[in-house]
Enzyme design. Structure first.
Site, short mmCIF file in Angstrom:
data_model
loop_
_atom_site.label_atom_id
_atom_site.label_comp_id
_atom_site.label_asym_id
_atom_site.label_seq_id
_atom_site.Cartn_x
_atom_site.Cartn_y
_atom_site.Cartn_z
N HIS A 207 -4.86 -5.05 7.65
CA HIS A 207 -5.85 -4.27 8.40
C HIS A 207 -6.00 -4.82 9.82
O HIS A 207 -6.16 -4.06 10.78
CB HIS A 207 -7.21 -4.32 7.71
CG HIS A 207 -7.25 -3.66 6.36
ND1 HIS A 207 -7.34 -4.37 5.20
CD2 HIS A 207 -7.19 -2.36 6.01
CE1 HIS A 207 -7.35 -3.54 4.17
NE2 HIS A 207 -7.26 -2.31 4.64
N MET B 93 -11.03 1.14 3.63
CA MET B 93 -12.01 1.08 2.55
C MET B 93 -12.54 -0.35 2.41
O MET B 93 -13.09 -0.72 1.37
CB MET B 93 -11.39 1.56 1.24
CG MET B 93 -10.95 3.02 1.32
SD MET B 93 -10.87 3.87 -0.26
CE MET B 93 -9.64 2.90 -1.09
O1 PAF Z 1 -5.91 3.84 2.98
C1 PAF Z 1 -7.14 3.79 2.78
O2 PAF Z 1 -7.77 2.74 2.82
C2 PAF Z 1 -7.89 5.07 2.46
O3 PAF Z 1 -7.12 5.93 1.70
C3 PAF Z 1 -8.45 5.79 3.71
C4 PAF Z 1 -7.33 6.25 4.63
C5 PAF Z 1 -9.36 4.84 4.47
C6 PAF Z 1 -9.25 7.02 3.30
O4 PAF Z 1 -10.31 6.67 2.46
#
Ligand code: PAF
Length: 299
Positions: free
Chosen positions: A41, A34
């Site tokens: 990330h 997100m």
């Molecule tokens: O973990 C996240 O950032 C969100 O829940 C995801 C998996 C991208 C789904 O919107």
């Protein structure tokens, strides 16, 4: 793939970019996010690269309204596309898919959604009853749009990871789901996009979640009850940290039996509110068979 990170925001552009790699028989990797990207990330992107080799790595950046209930932090959720692109580029991501809401949900919320089943009603689901329906629905859509061979999720959202695995198995989606280890700040706080909502004092206090997990892990050889009590004692000392839940479950998040065999793999999970920010964390633990006297049960 073309060298460099390409930003696309439509399904057509995405499909066009990936078709060549697919025809060449390359595996396609997906890191759903997100945005508000941090080192956690980045580690997912590195894992995706390790999984697909020469194949394309796609990172999706989409703040999914369907997984936020009214009154939750959808509007407050940080949106930092420029900085996110730099992270993706530094990690050698080939394609960033950052669609608008209409691109993912043309015509509004879909009529057919993913029912996440009973595991979605506990832990995070107890206070966010519609959350995992939104998560699994968008993840299913992203799997369909990217036609990913492998998708990488962080273990920090362990219930989410478990539910995604379950969805893929139960609905025969044919995507390899990889769970990547949680990346932590030097003091142990799990990296999270929501950490940036903490003021300095709250940030200092937030490390209590990690301390509680460590206490549970270190006491786990004495059994579930002792481990839980050790973690709870840590949380009781933490001022300004409002505990939501602290539980120990089996590694697949099912309830543990009363008599846990020595060496059982488990997971300790915690959620707490620090100011207006809700934080979650978890850790794998290995349980001993010994149990403390009755009366100090789970909650
Ligand atoms: O973990 C996240 O950032 C969100 O829940 C995801 C998996 C991208 C789904 O919107």
């Amino acid at each position: 793939m073309t060298a460099g990170t390409i930003l696309v925001d439509t399904r057509e552009e995405l499909a066009g970019l990936l078709s060549e790699a697919r025809t060449a028989g390359r595996r396609v990797g997906l890191v759903p996010t997100m945005g508000a990207l941090h080192d956690g990330h980045a580690s997912l992107m590195r894992e995706a690269r390790a999984q697909v080799g020469e194949g394309p790595v796609v990172a999706s950046i989409f703040v999914n309204p369907m997984q936020f209930a009214p009154g939750e932090d959808l509007d407050r959720y940080p949106r930092t596309l420029g900085a996110d692109l730099e992270v993706c580029s530094a990690e050698g991501v080939d394609v960033v898919f950052a669609p608008a809401v209409d691109e993912v949900y043309p015509g509004g919320e879909p009529e057919i959604t993913v029912d996440p089943g009973p595991l979605a009603t506990v832990l995070e689901g107890a206070s966010r009853p519609t959350h995992f329906r939104g998560v699994l629905t968008v993840v299913a859509k992203l799997f369909g749009l990217v036609r990913a061979d492998v998708a990488v999720f962080g273990q920090k959202d362990f219930q989410q990871l478990t539910l995604v695995r379950r969805m893929v198995a139960d609905l025969c989606m044919g995507v390899d789901v990889v769970g990547a280890r949680t990346v932590r700040e030097p003091d142990g706080l799990a990296m999270s996009s929501r950490n940036r909502n903490l003021d300095p004092e709250q940030r200092r206090r937030a490390v209590a979640l990690h301390h509680a997990l460590v206490e549970a892990r270190d006491a786990a050889r004495w059994g579930v009850d002792v481990a839980l009590e050790a973690a709870r004692a840590e949380m009781r000392q933490a001022h300004g940290v409002d505990l939501d839940y602290l539980v120990i479950r089996a590694a697949d998040l099912t309830e543990l039996p009363d008599d846990v065999p020595e060496g059982t793999a488990g997971r300790v999970l915690v959620a707490a509110r620090v100011g207006d920010t809700r934080l979650i964390d978890n850790m794998p633990i290995t349980l001993g068979a010994t149990r403390a006297p009755a009366g100090r049960g789970d909650s």
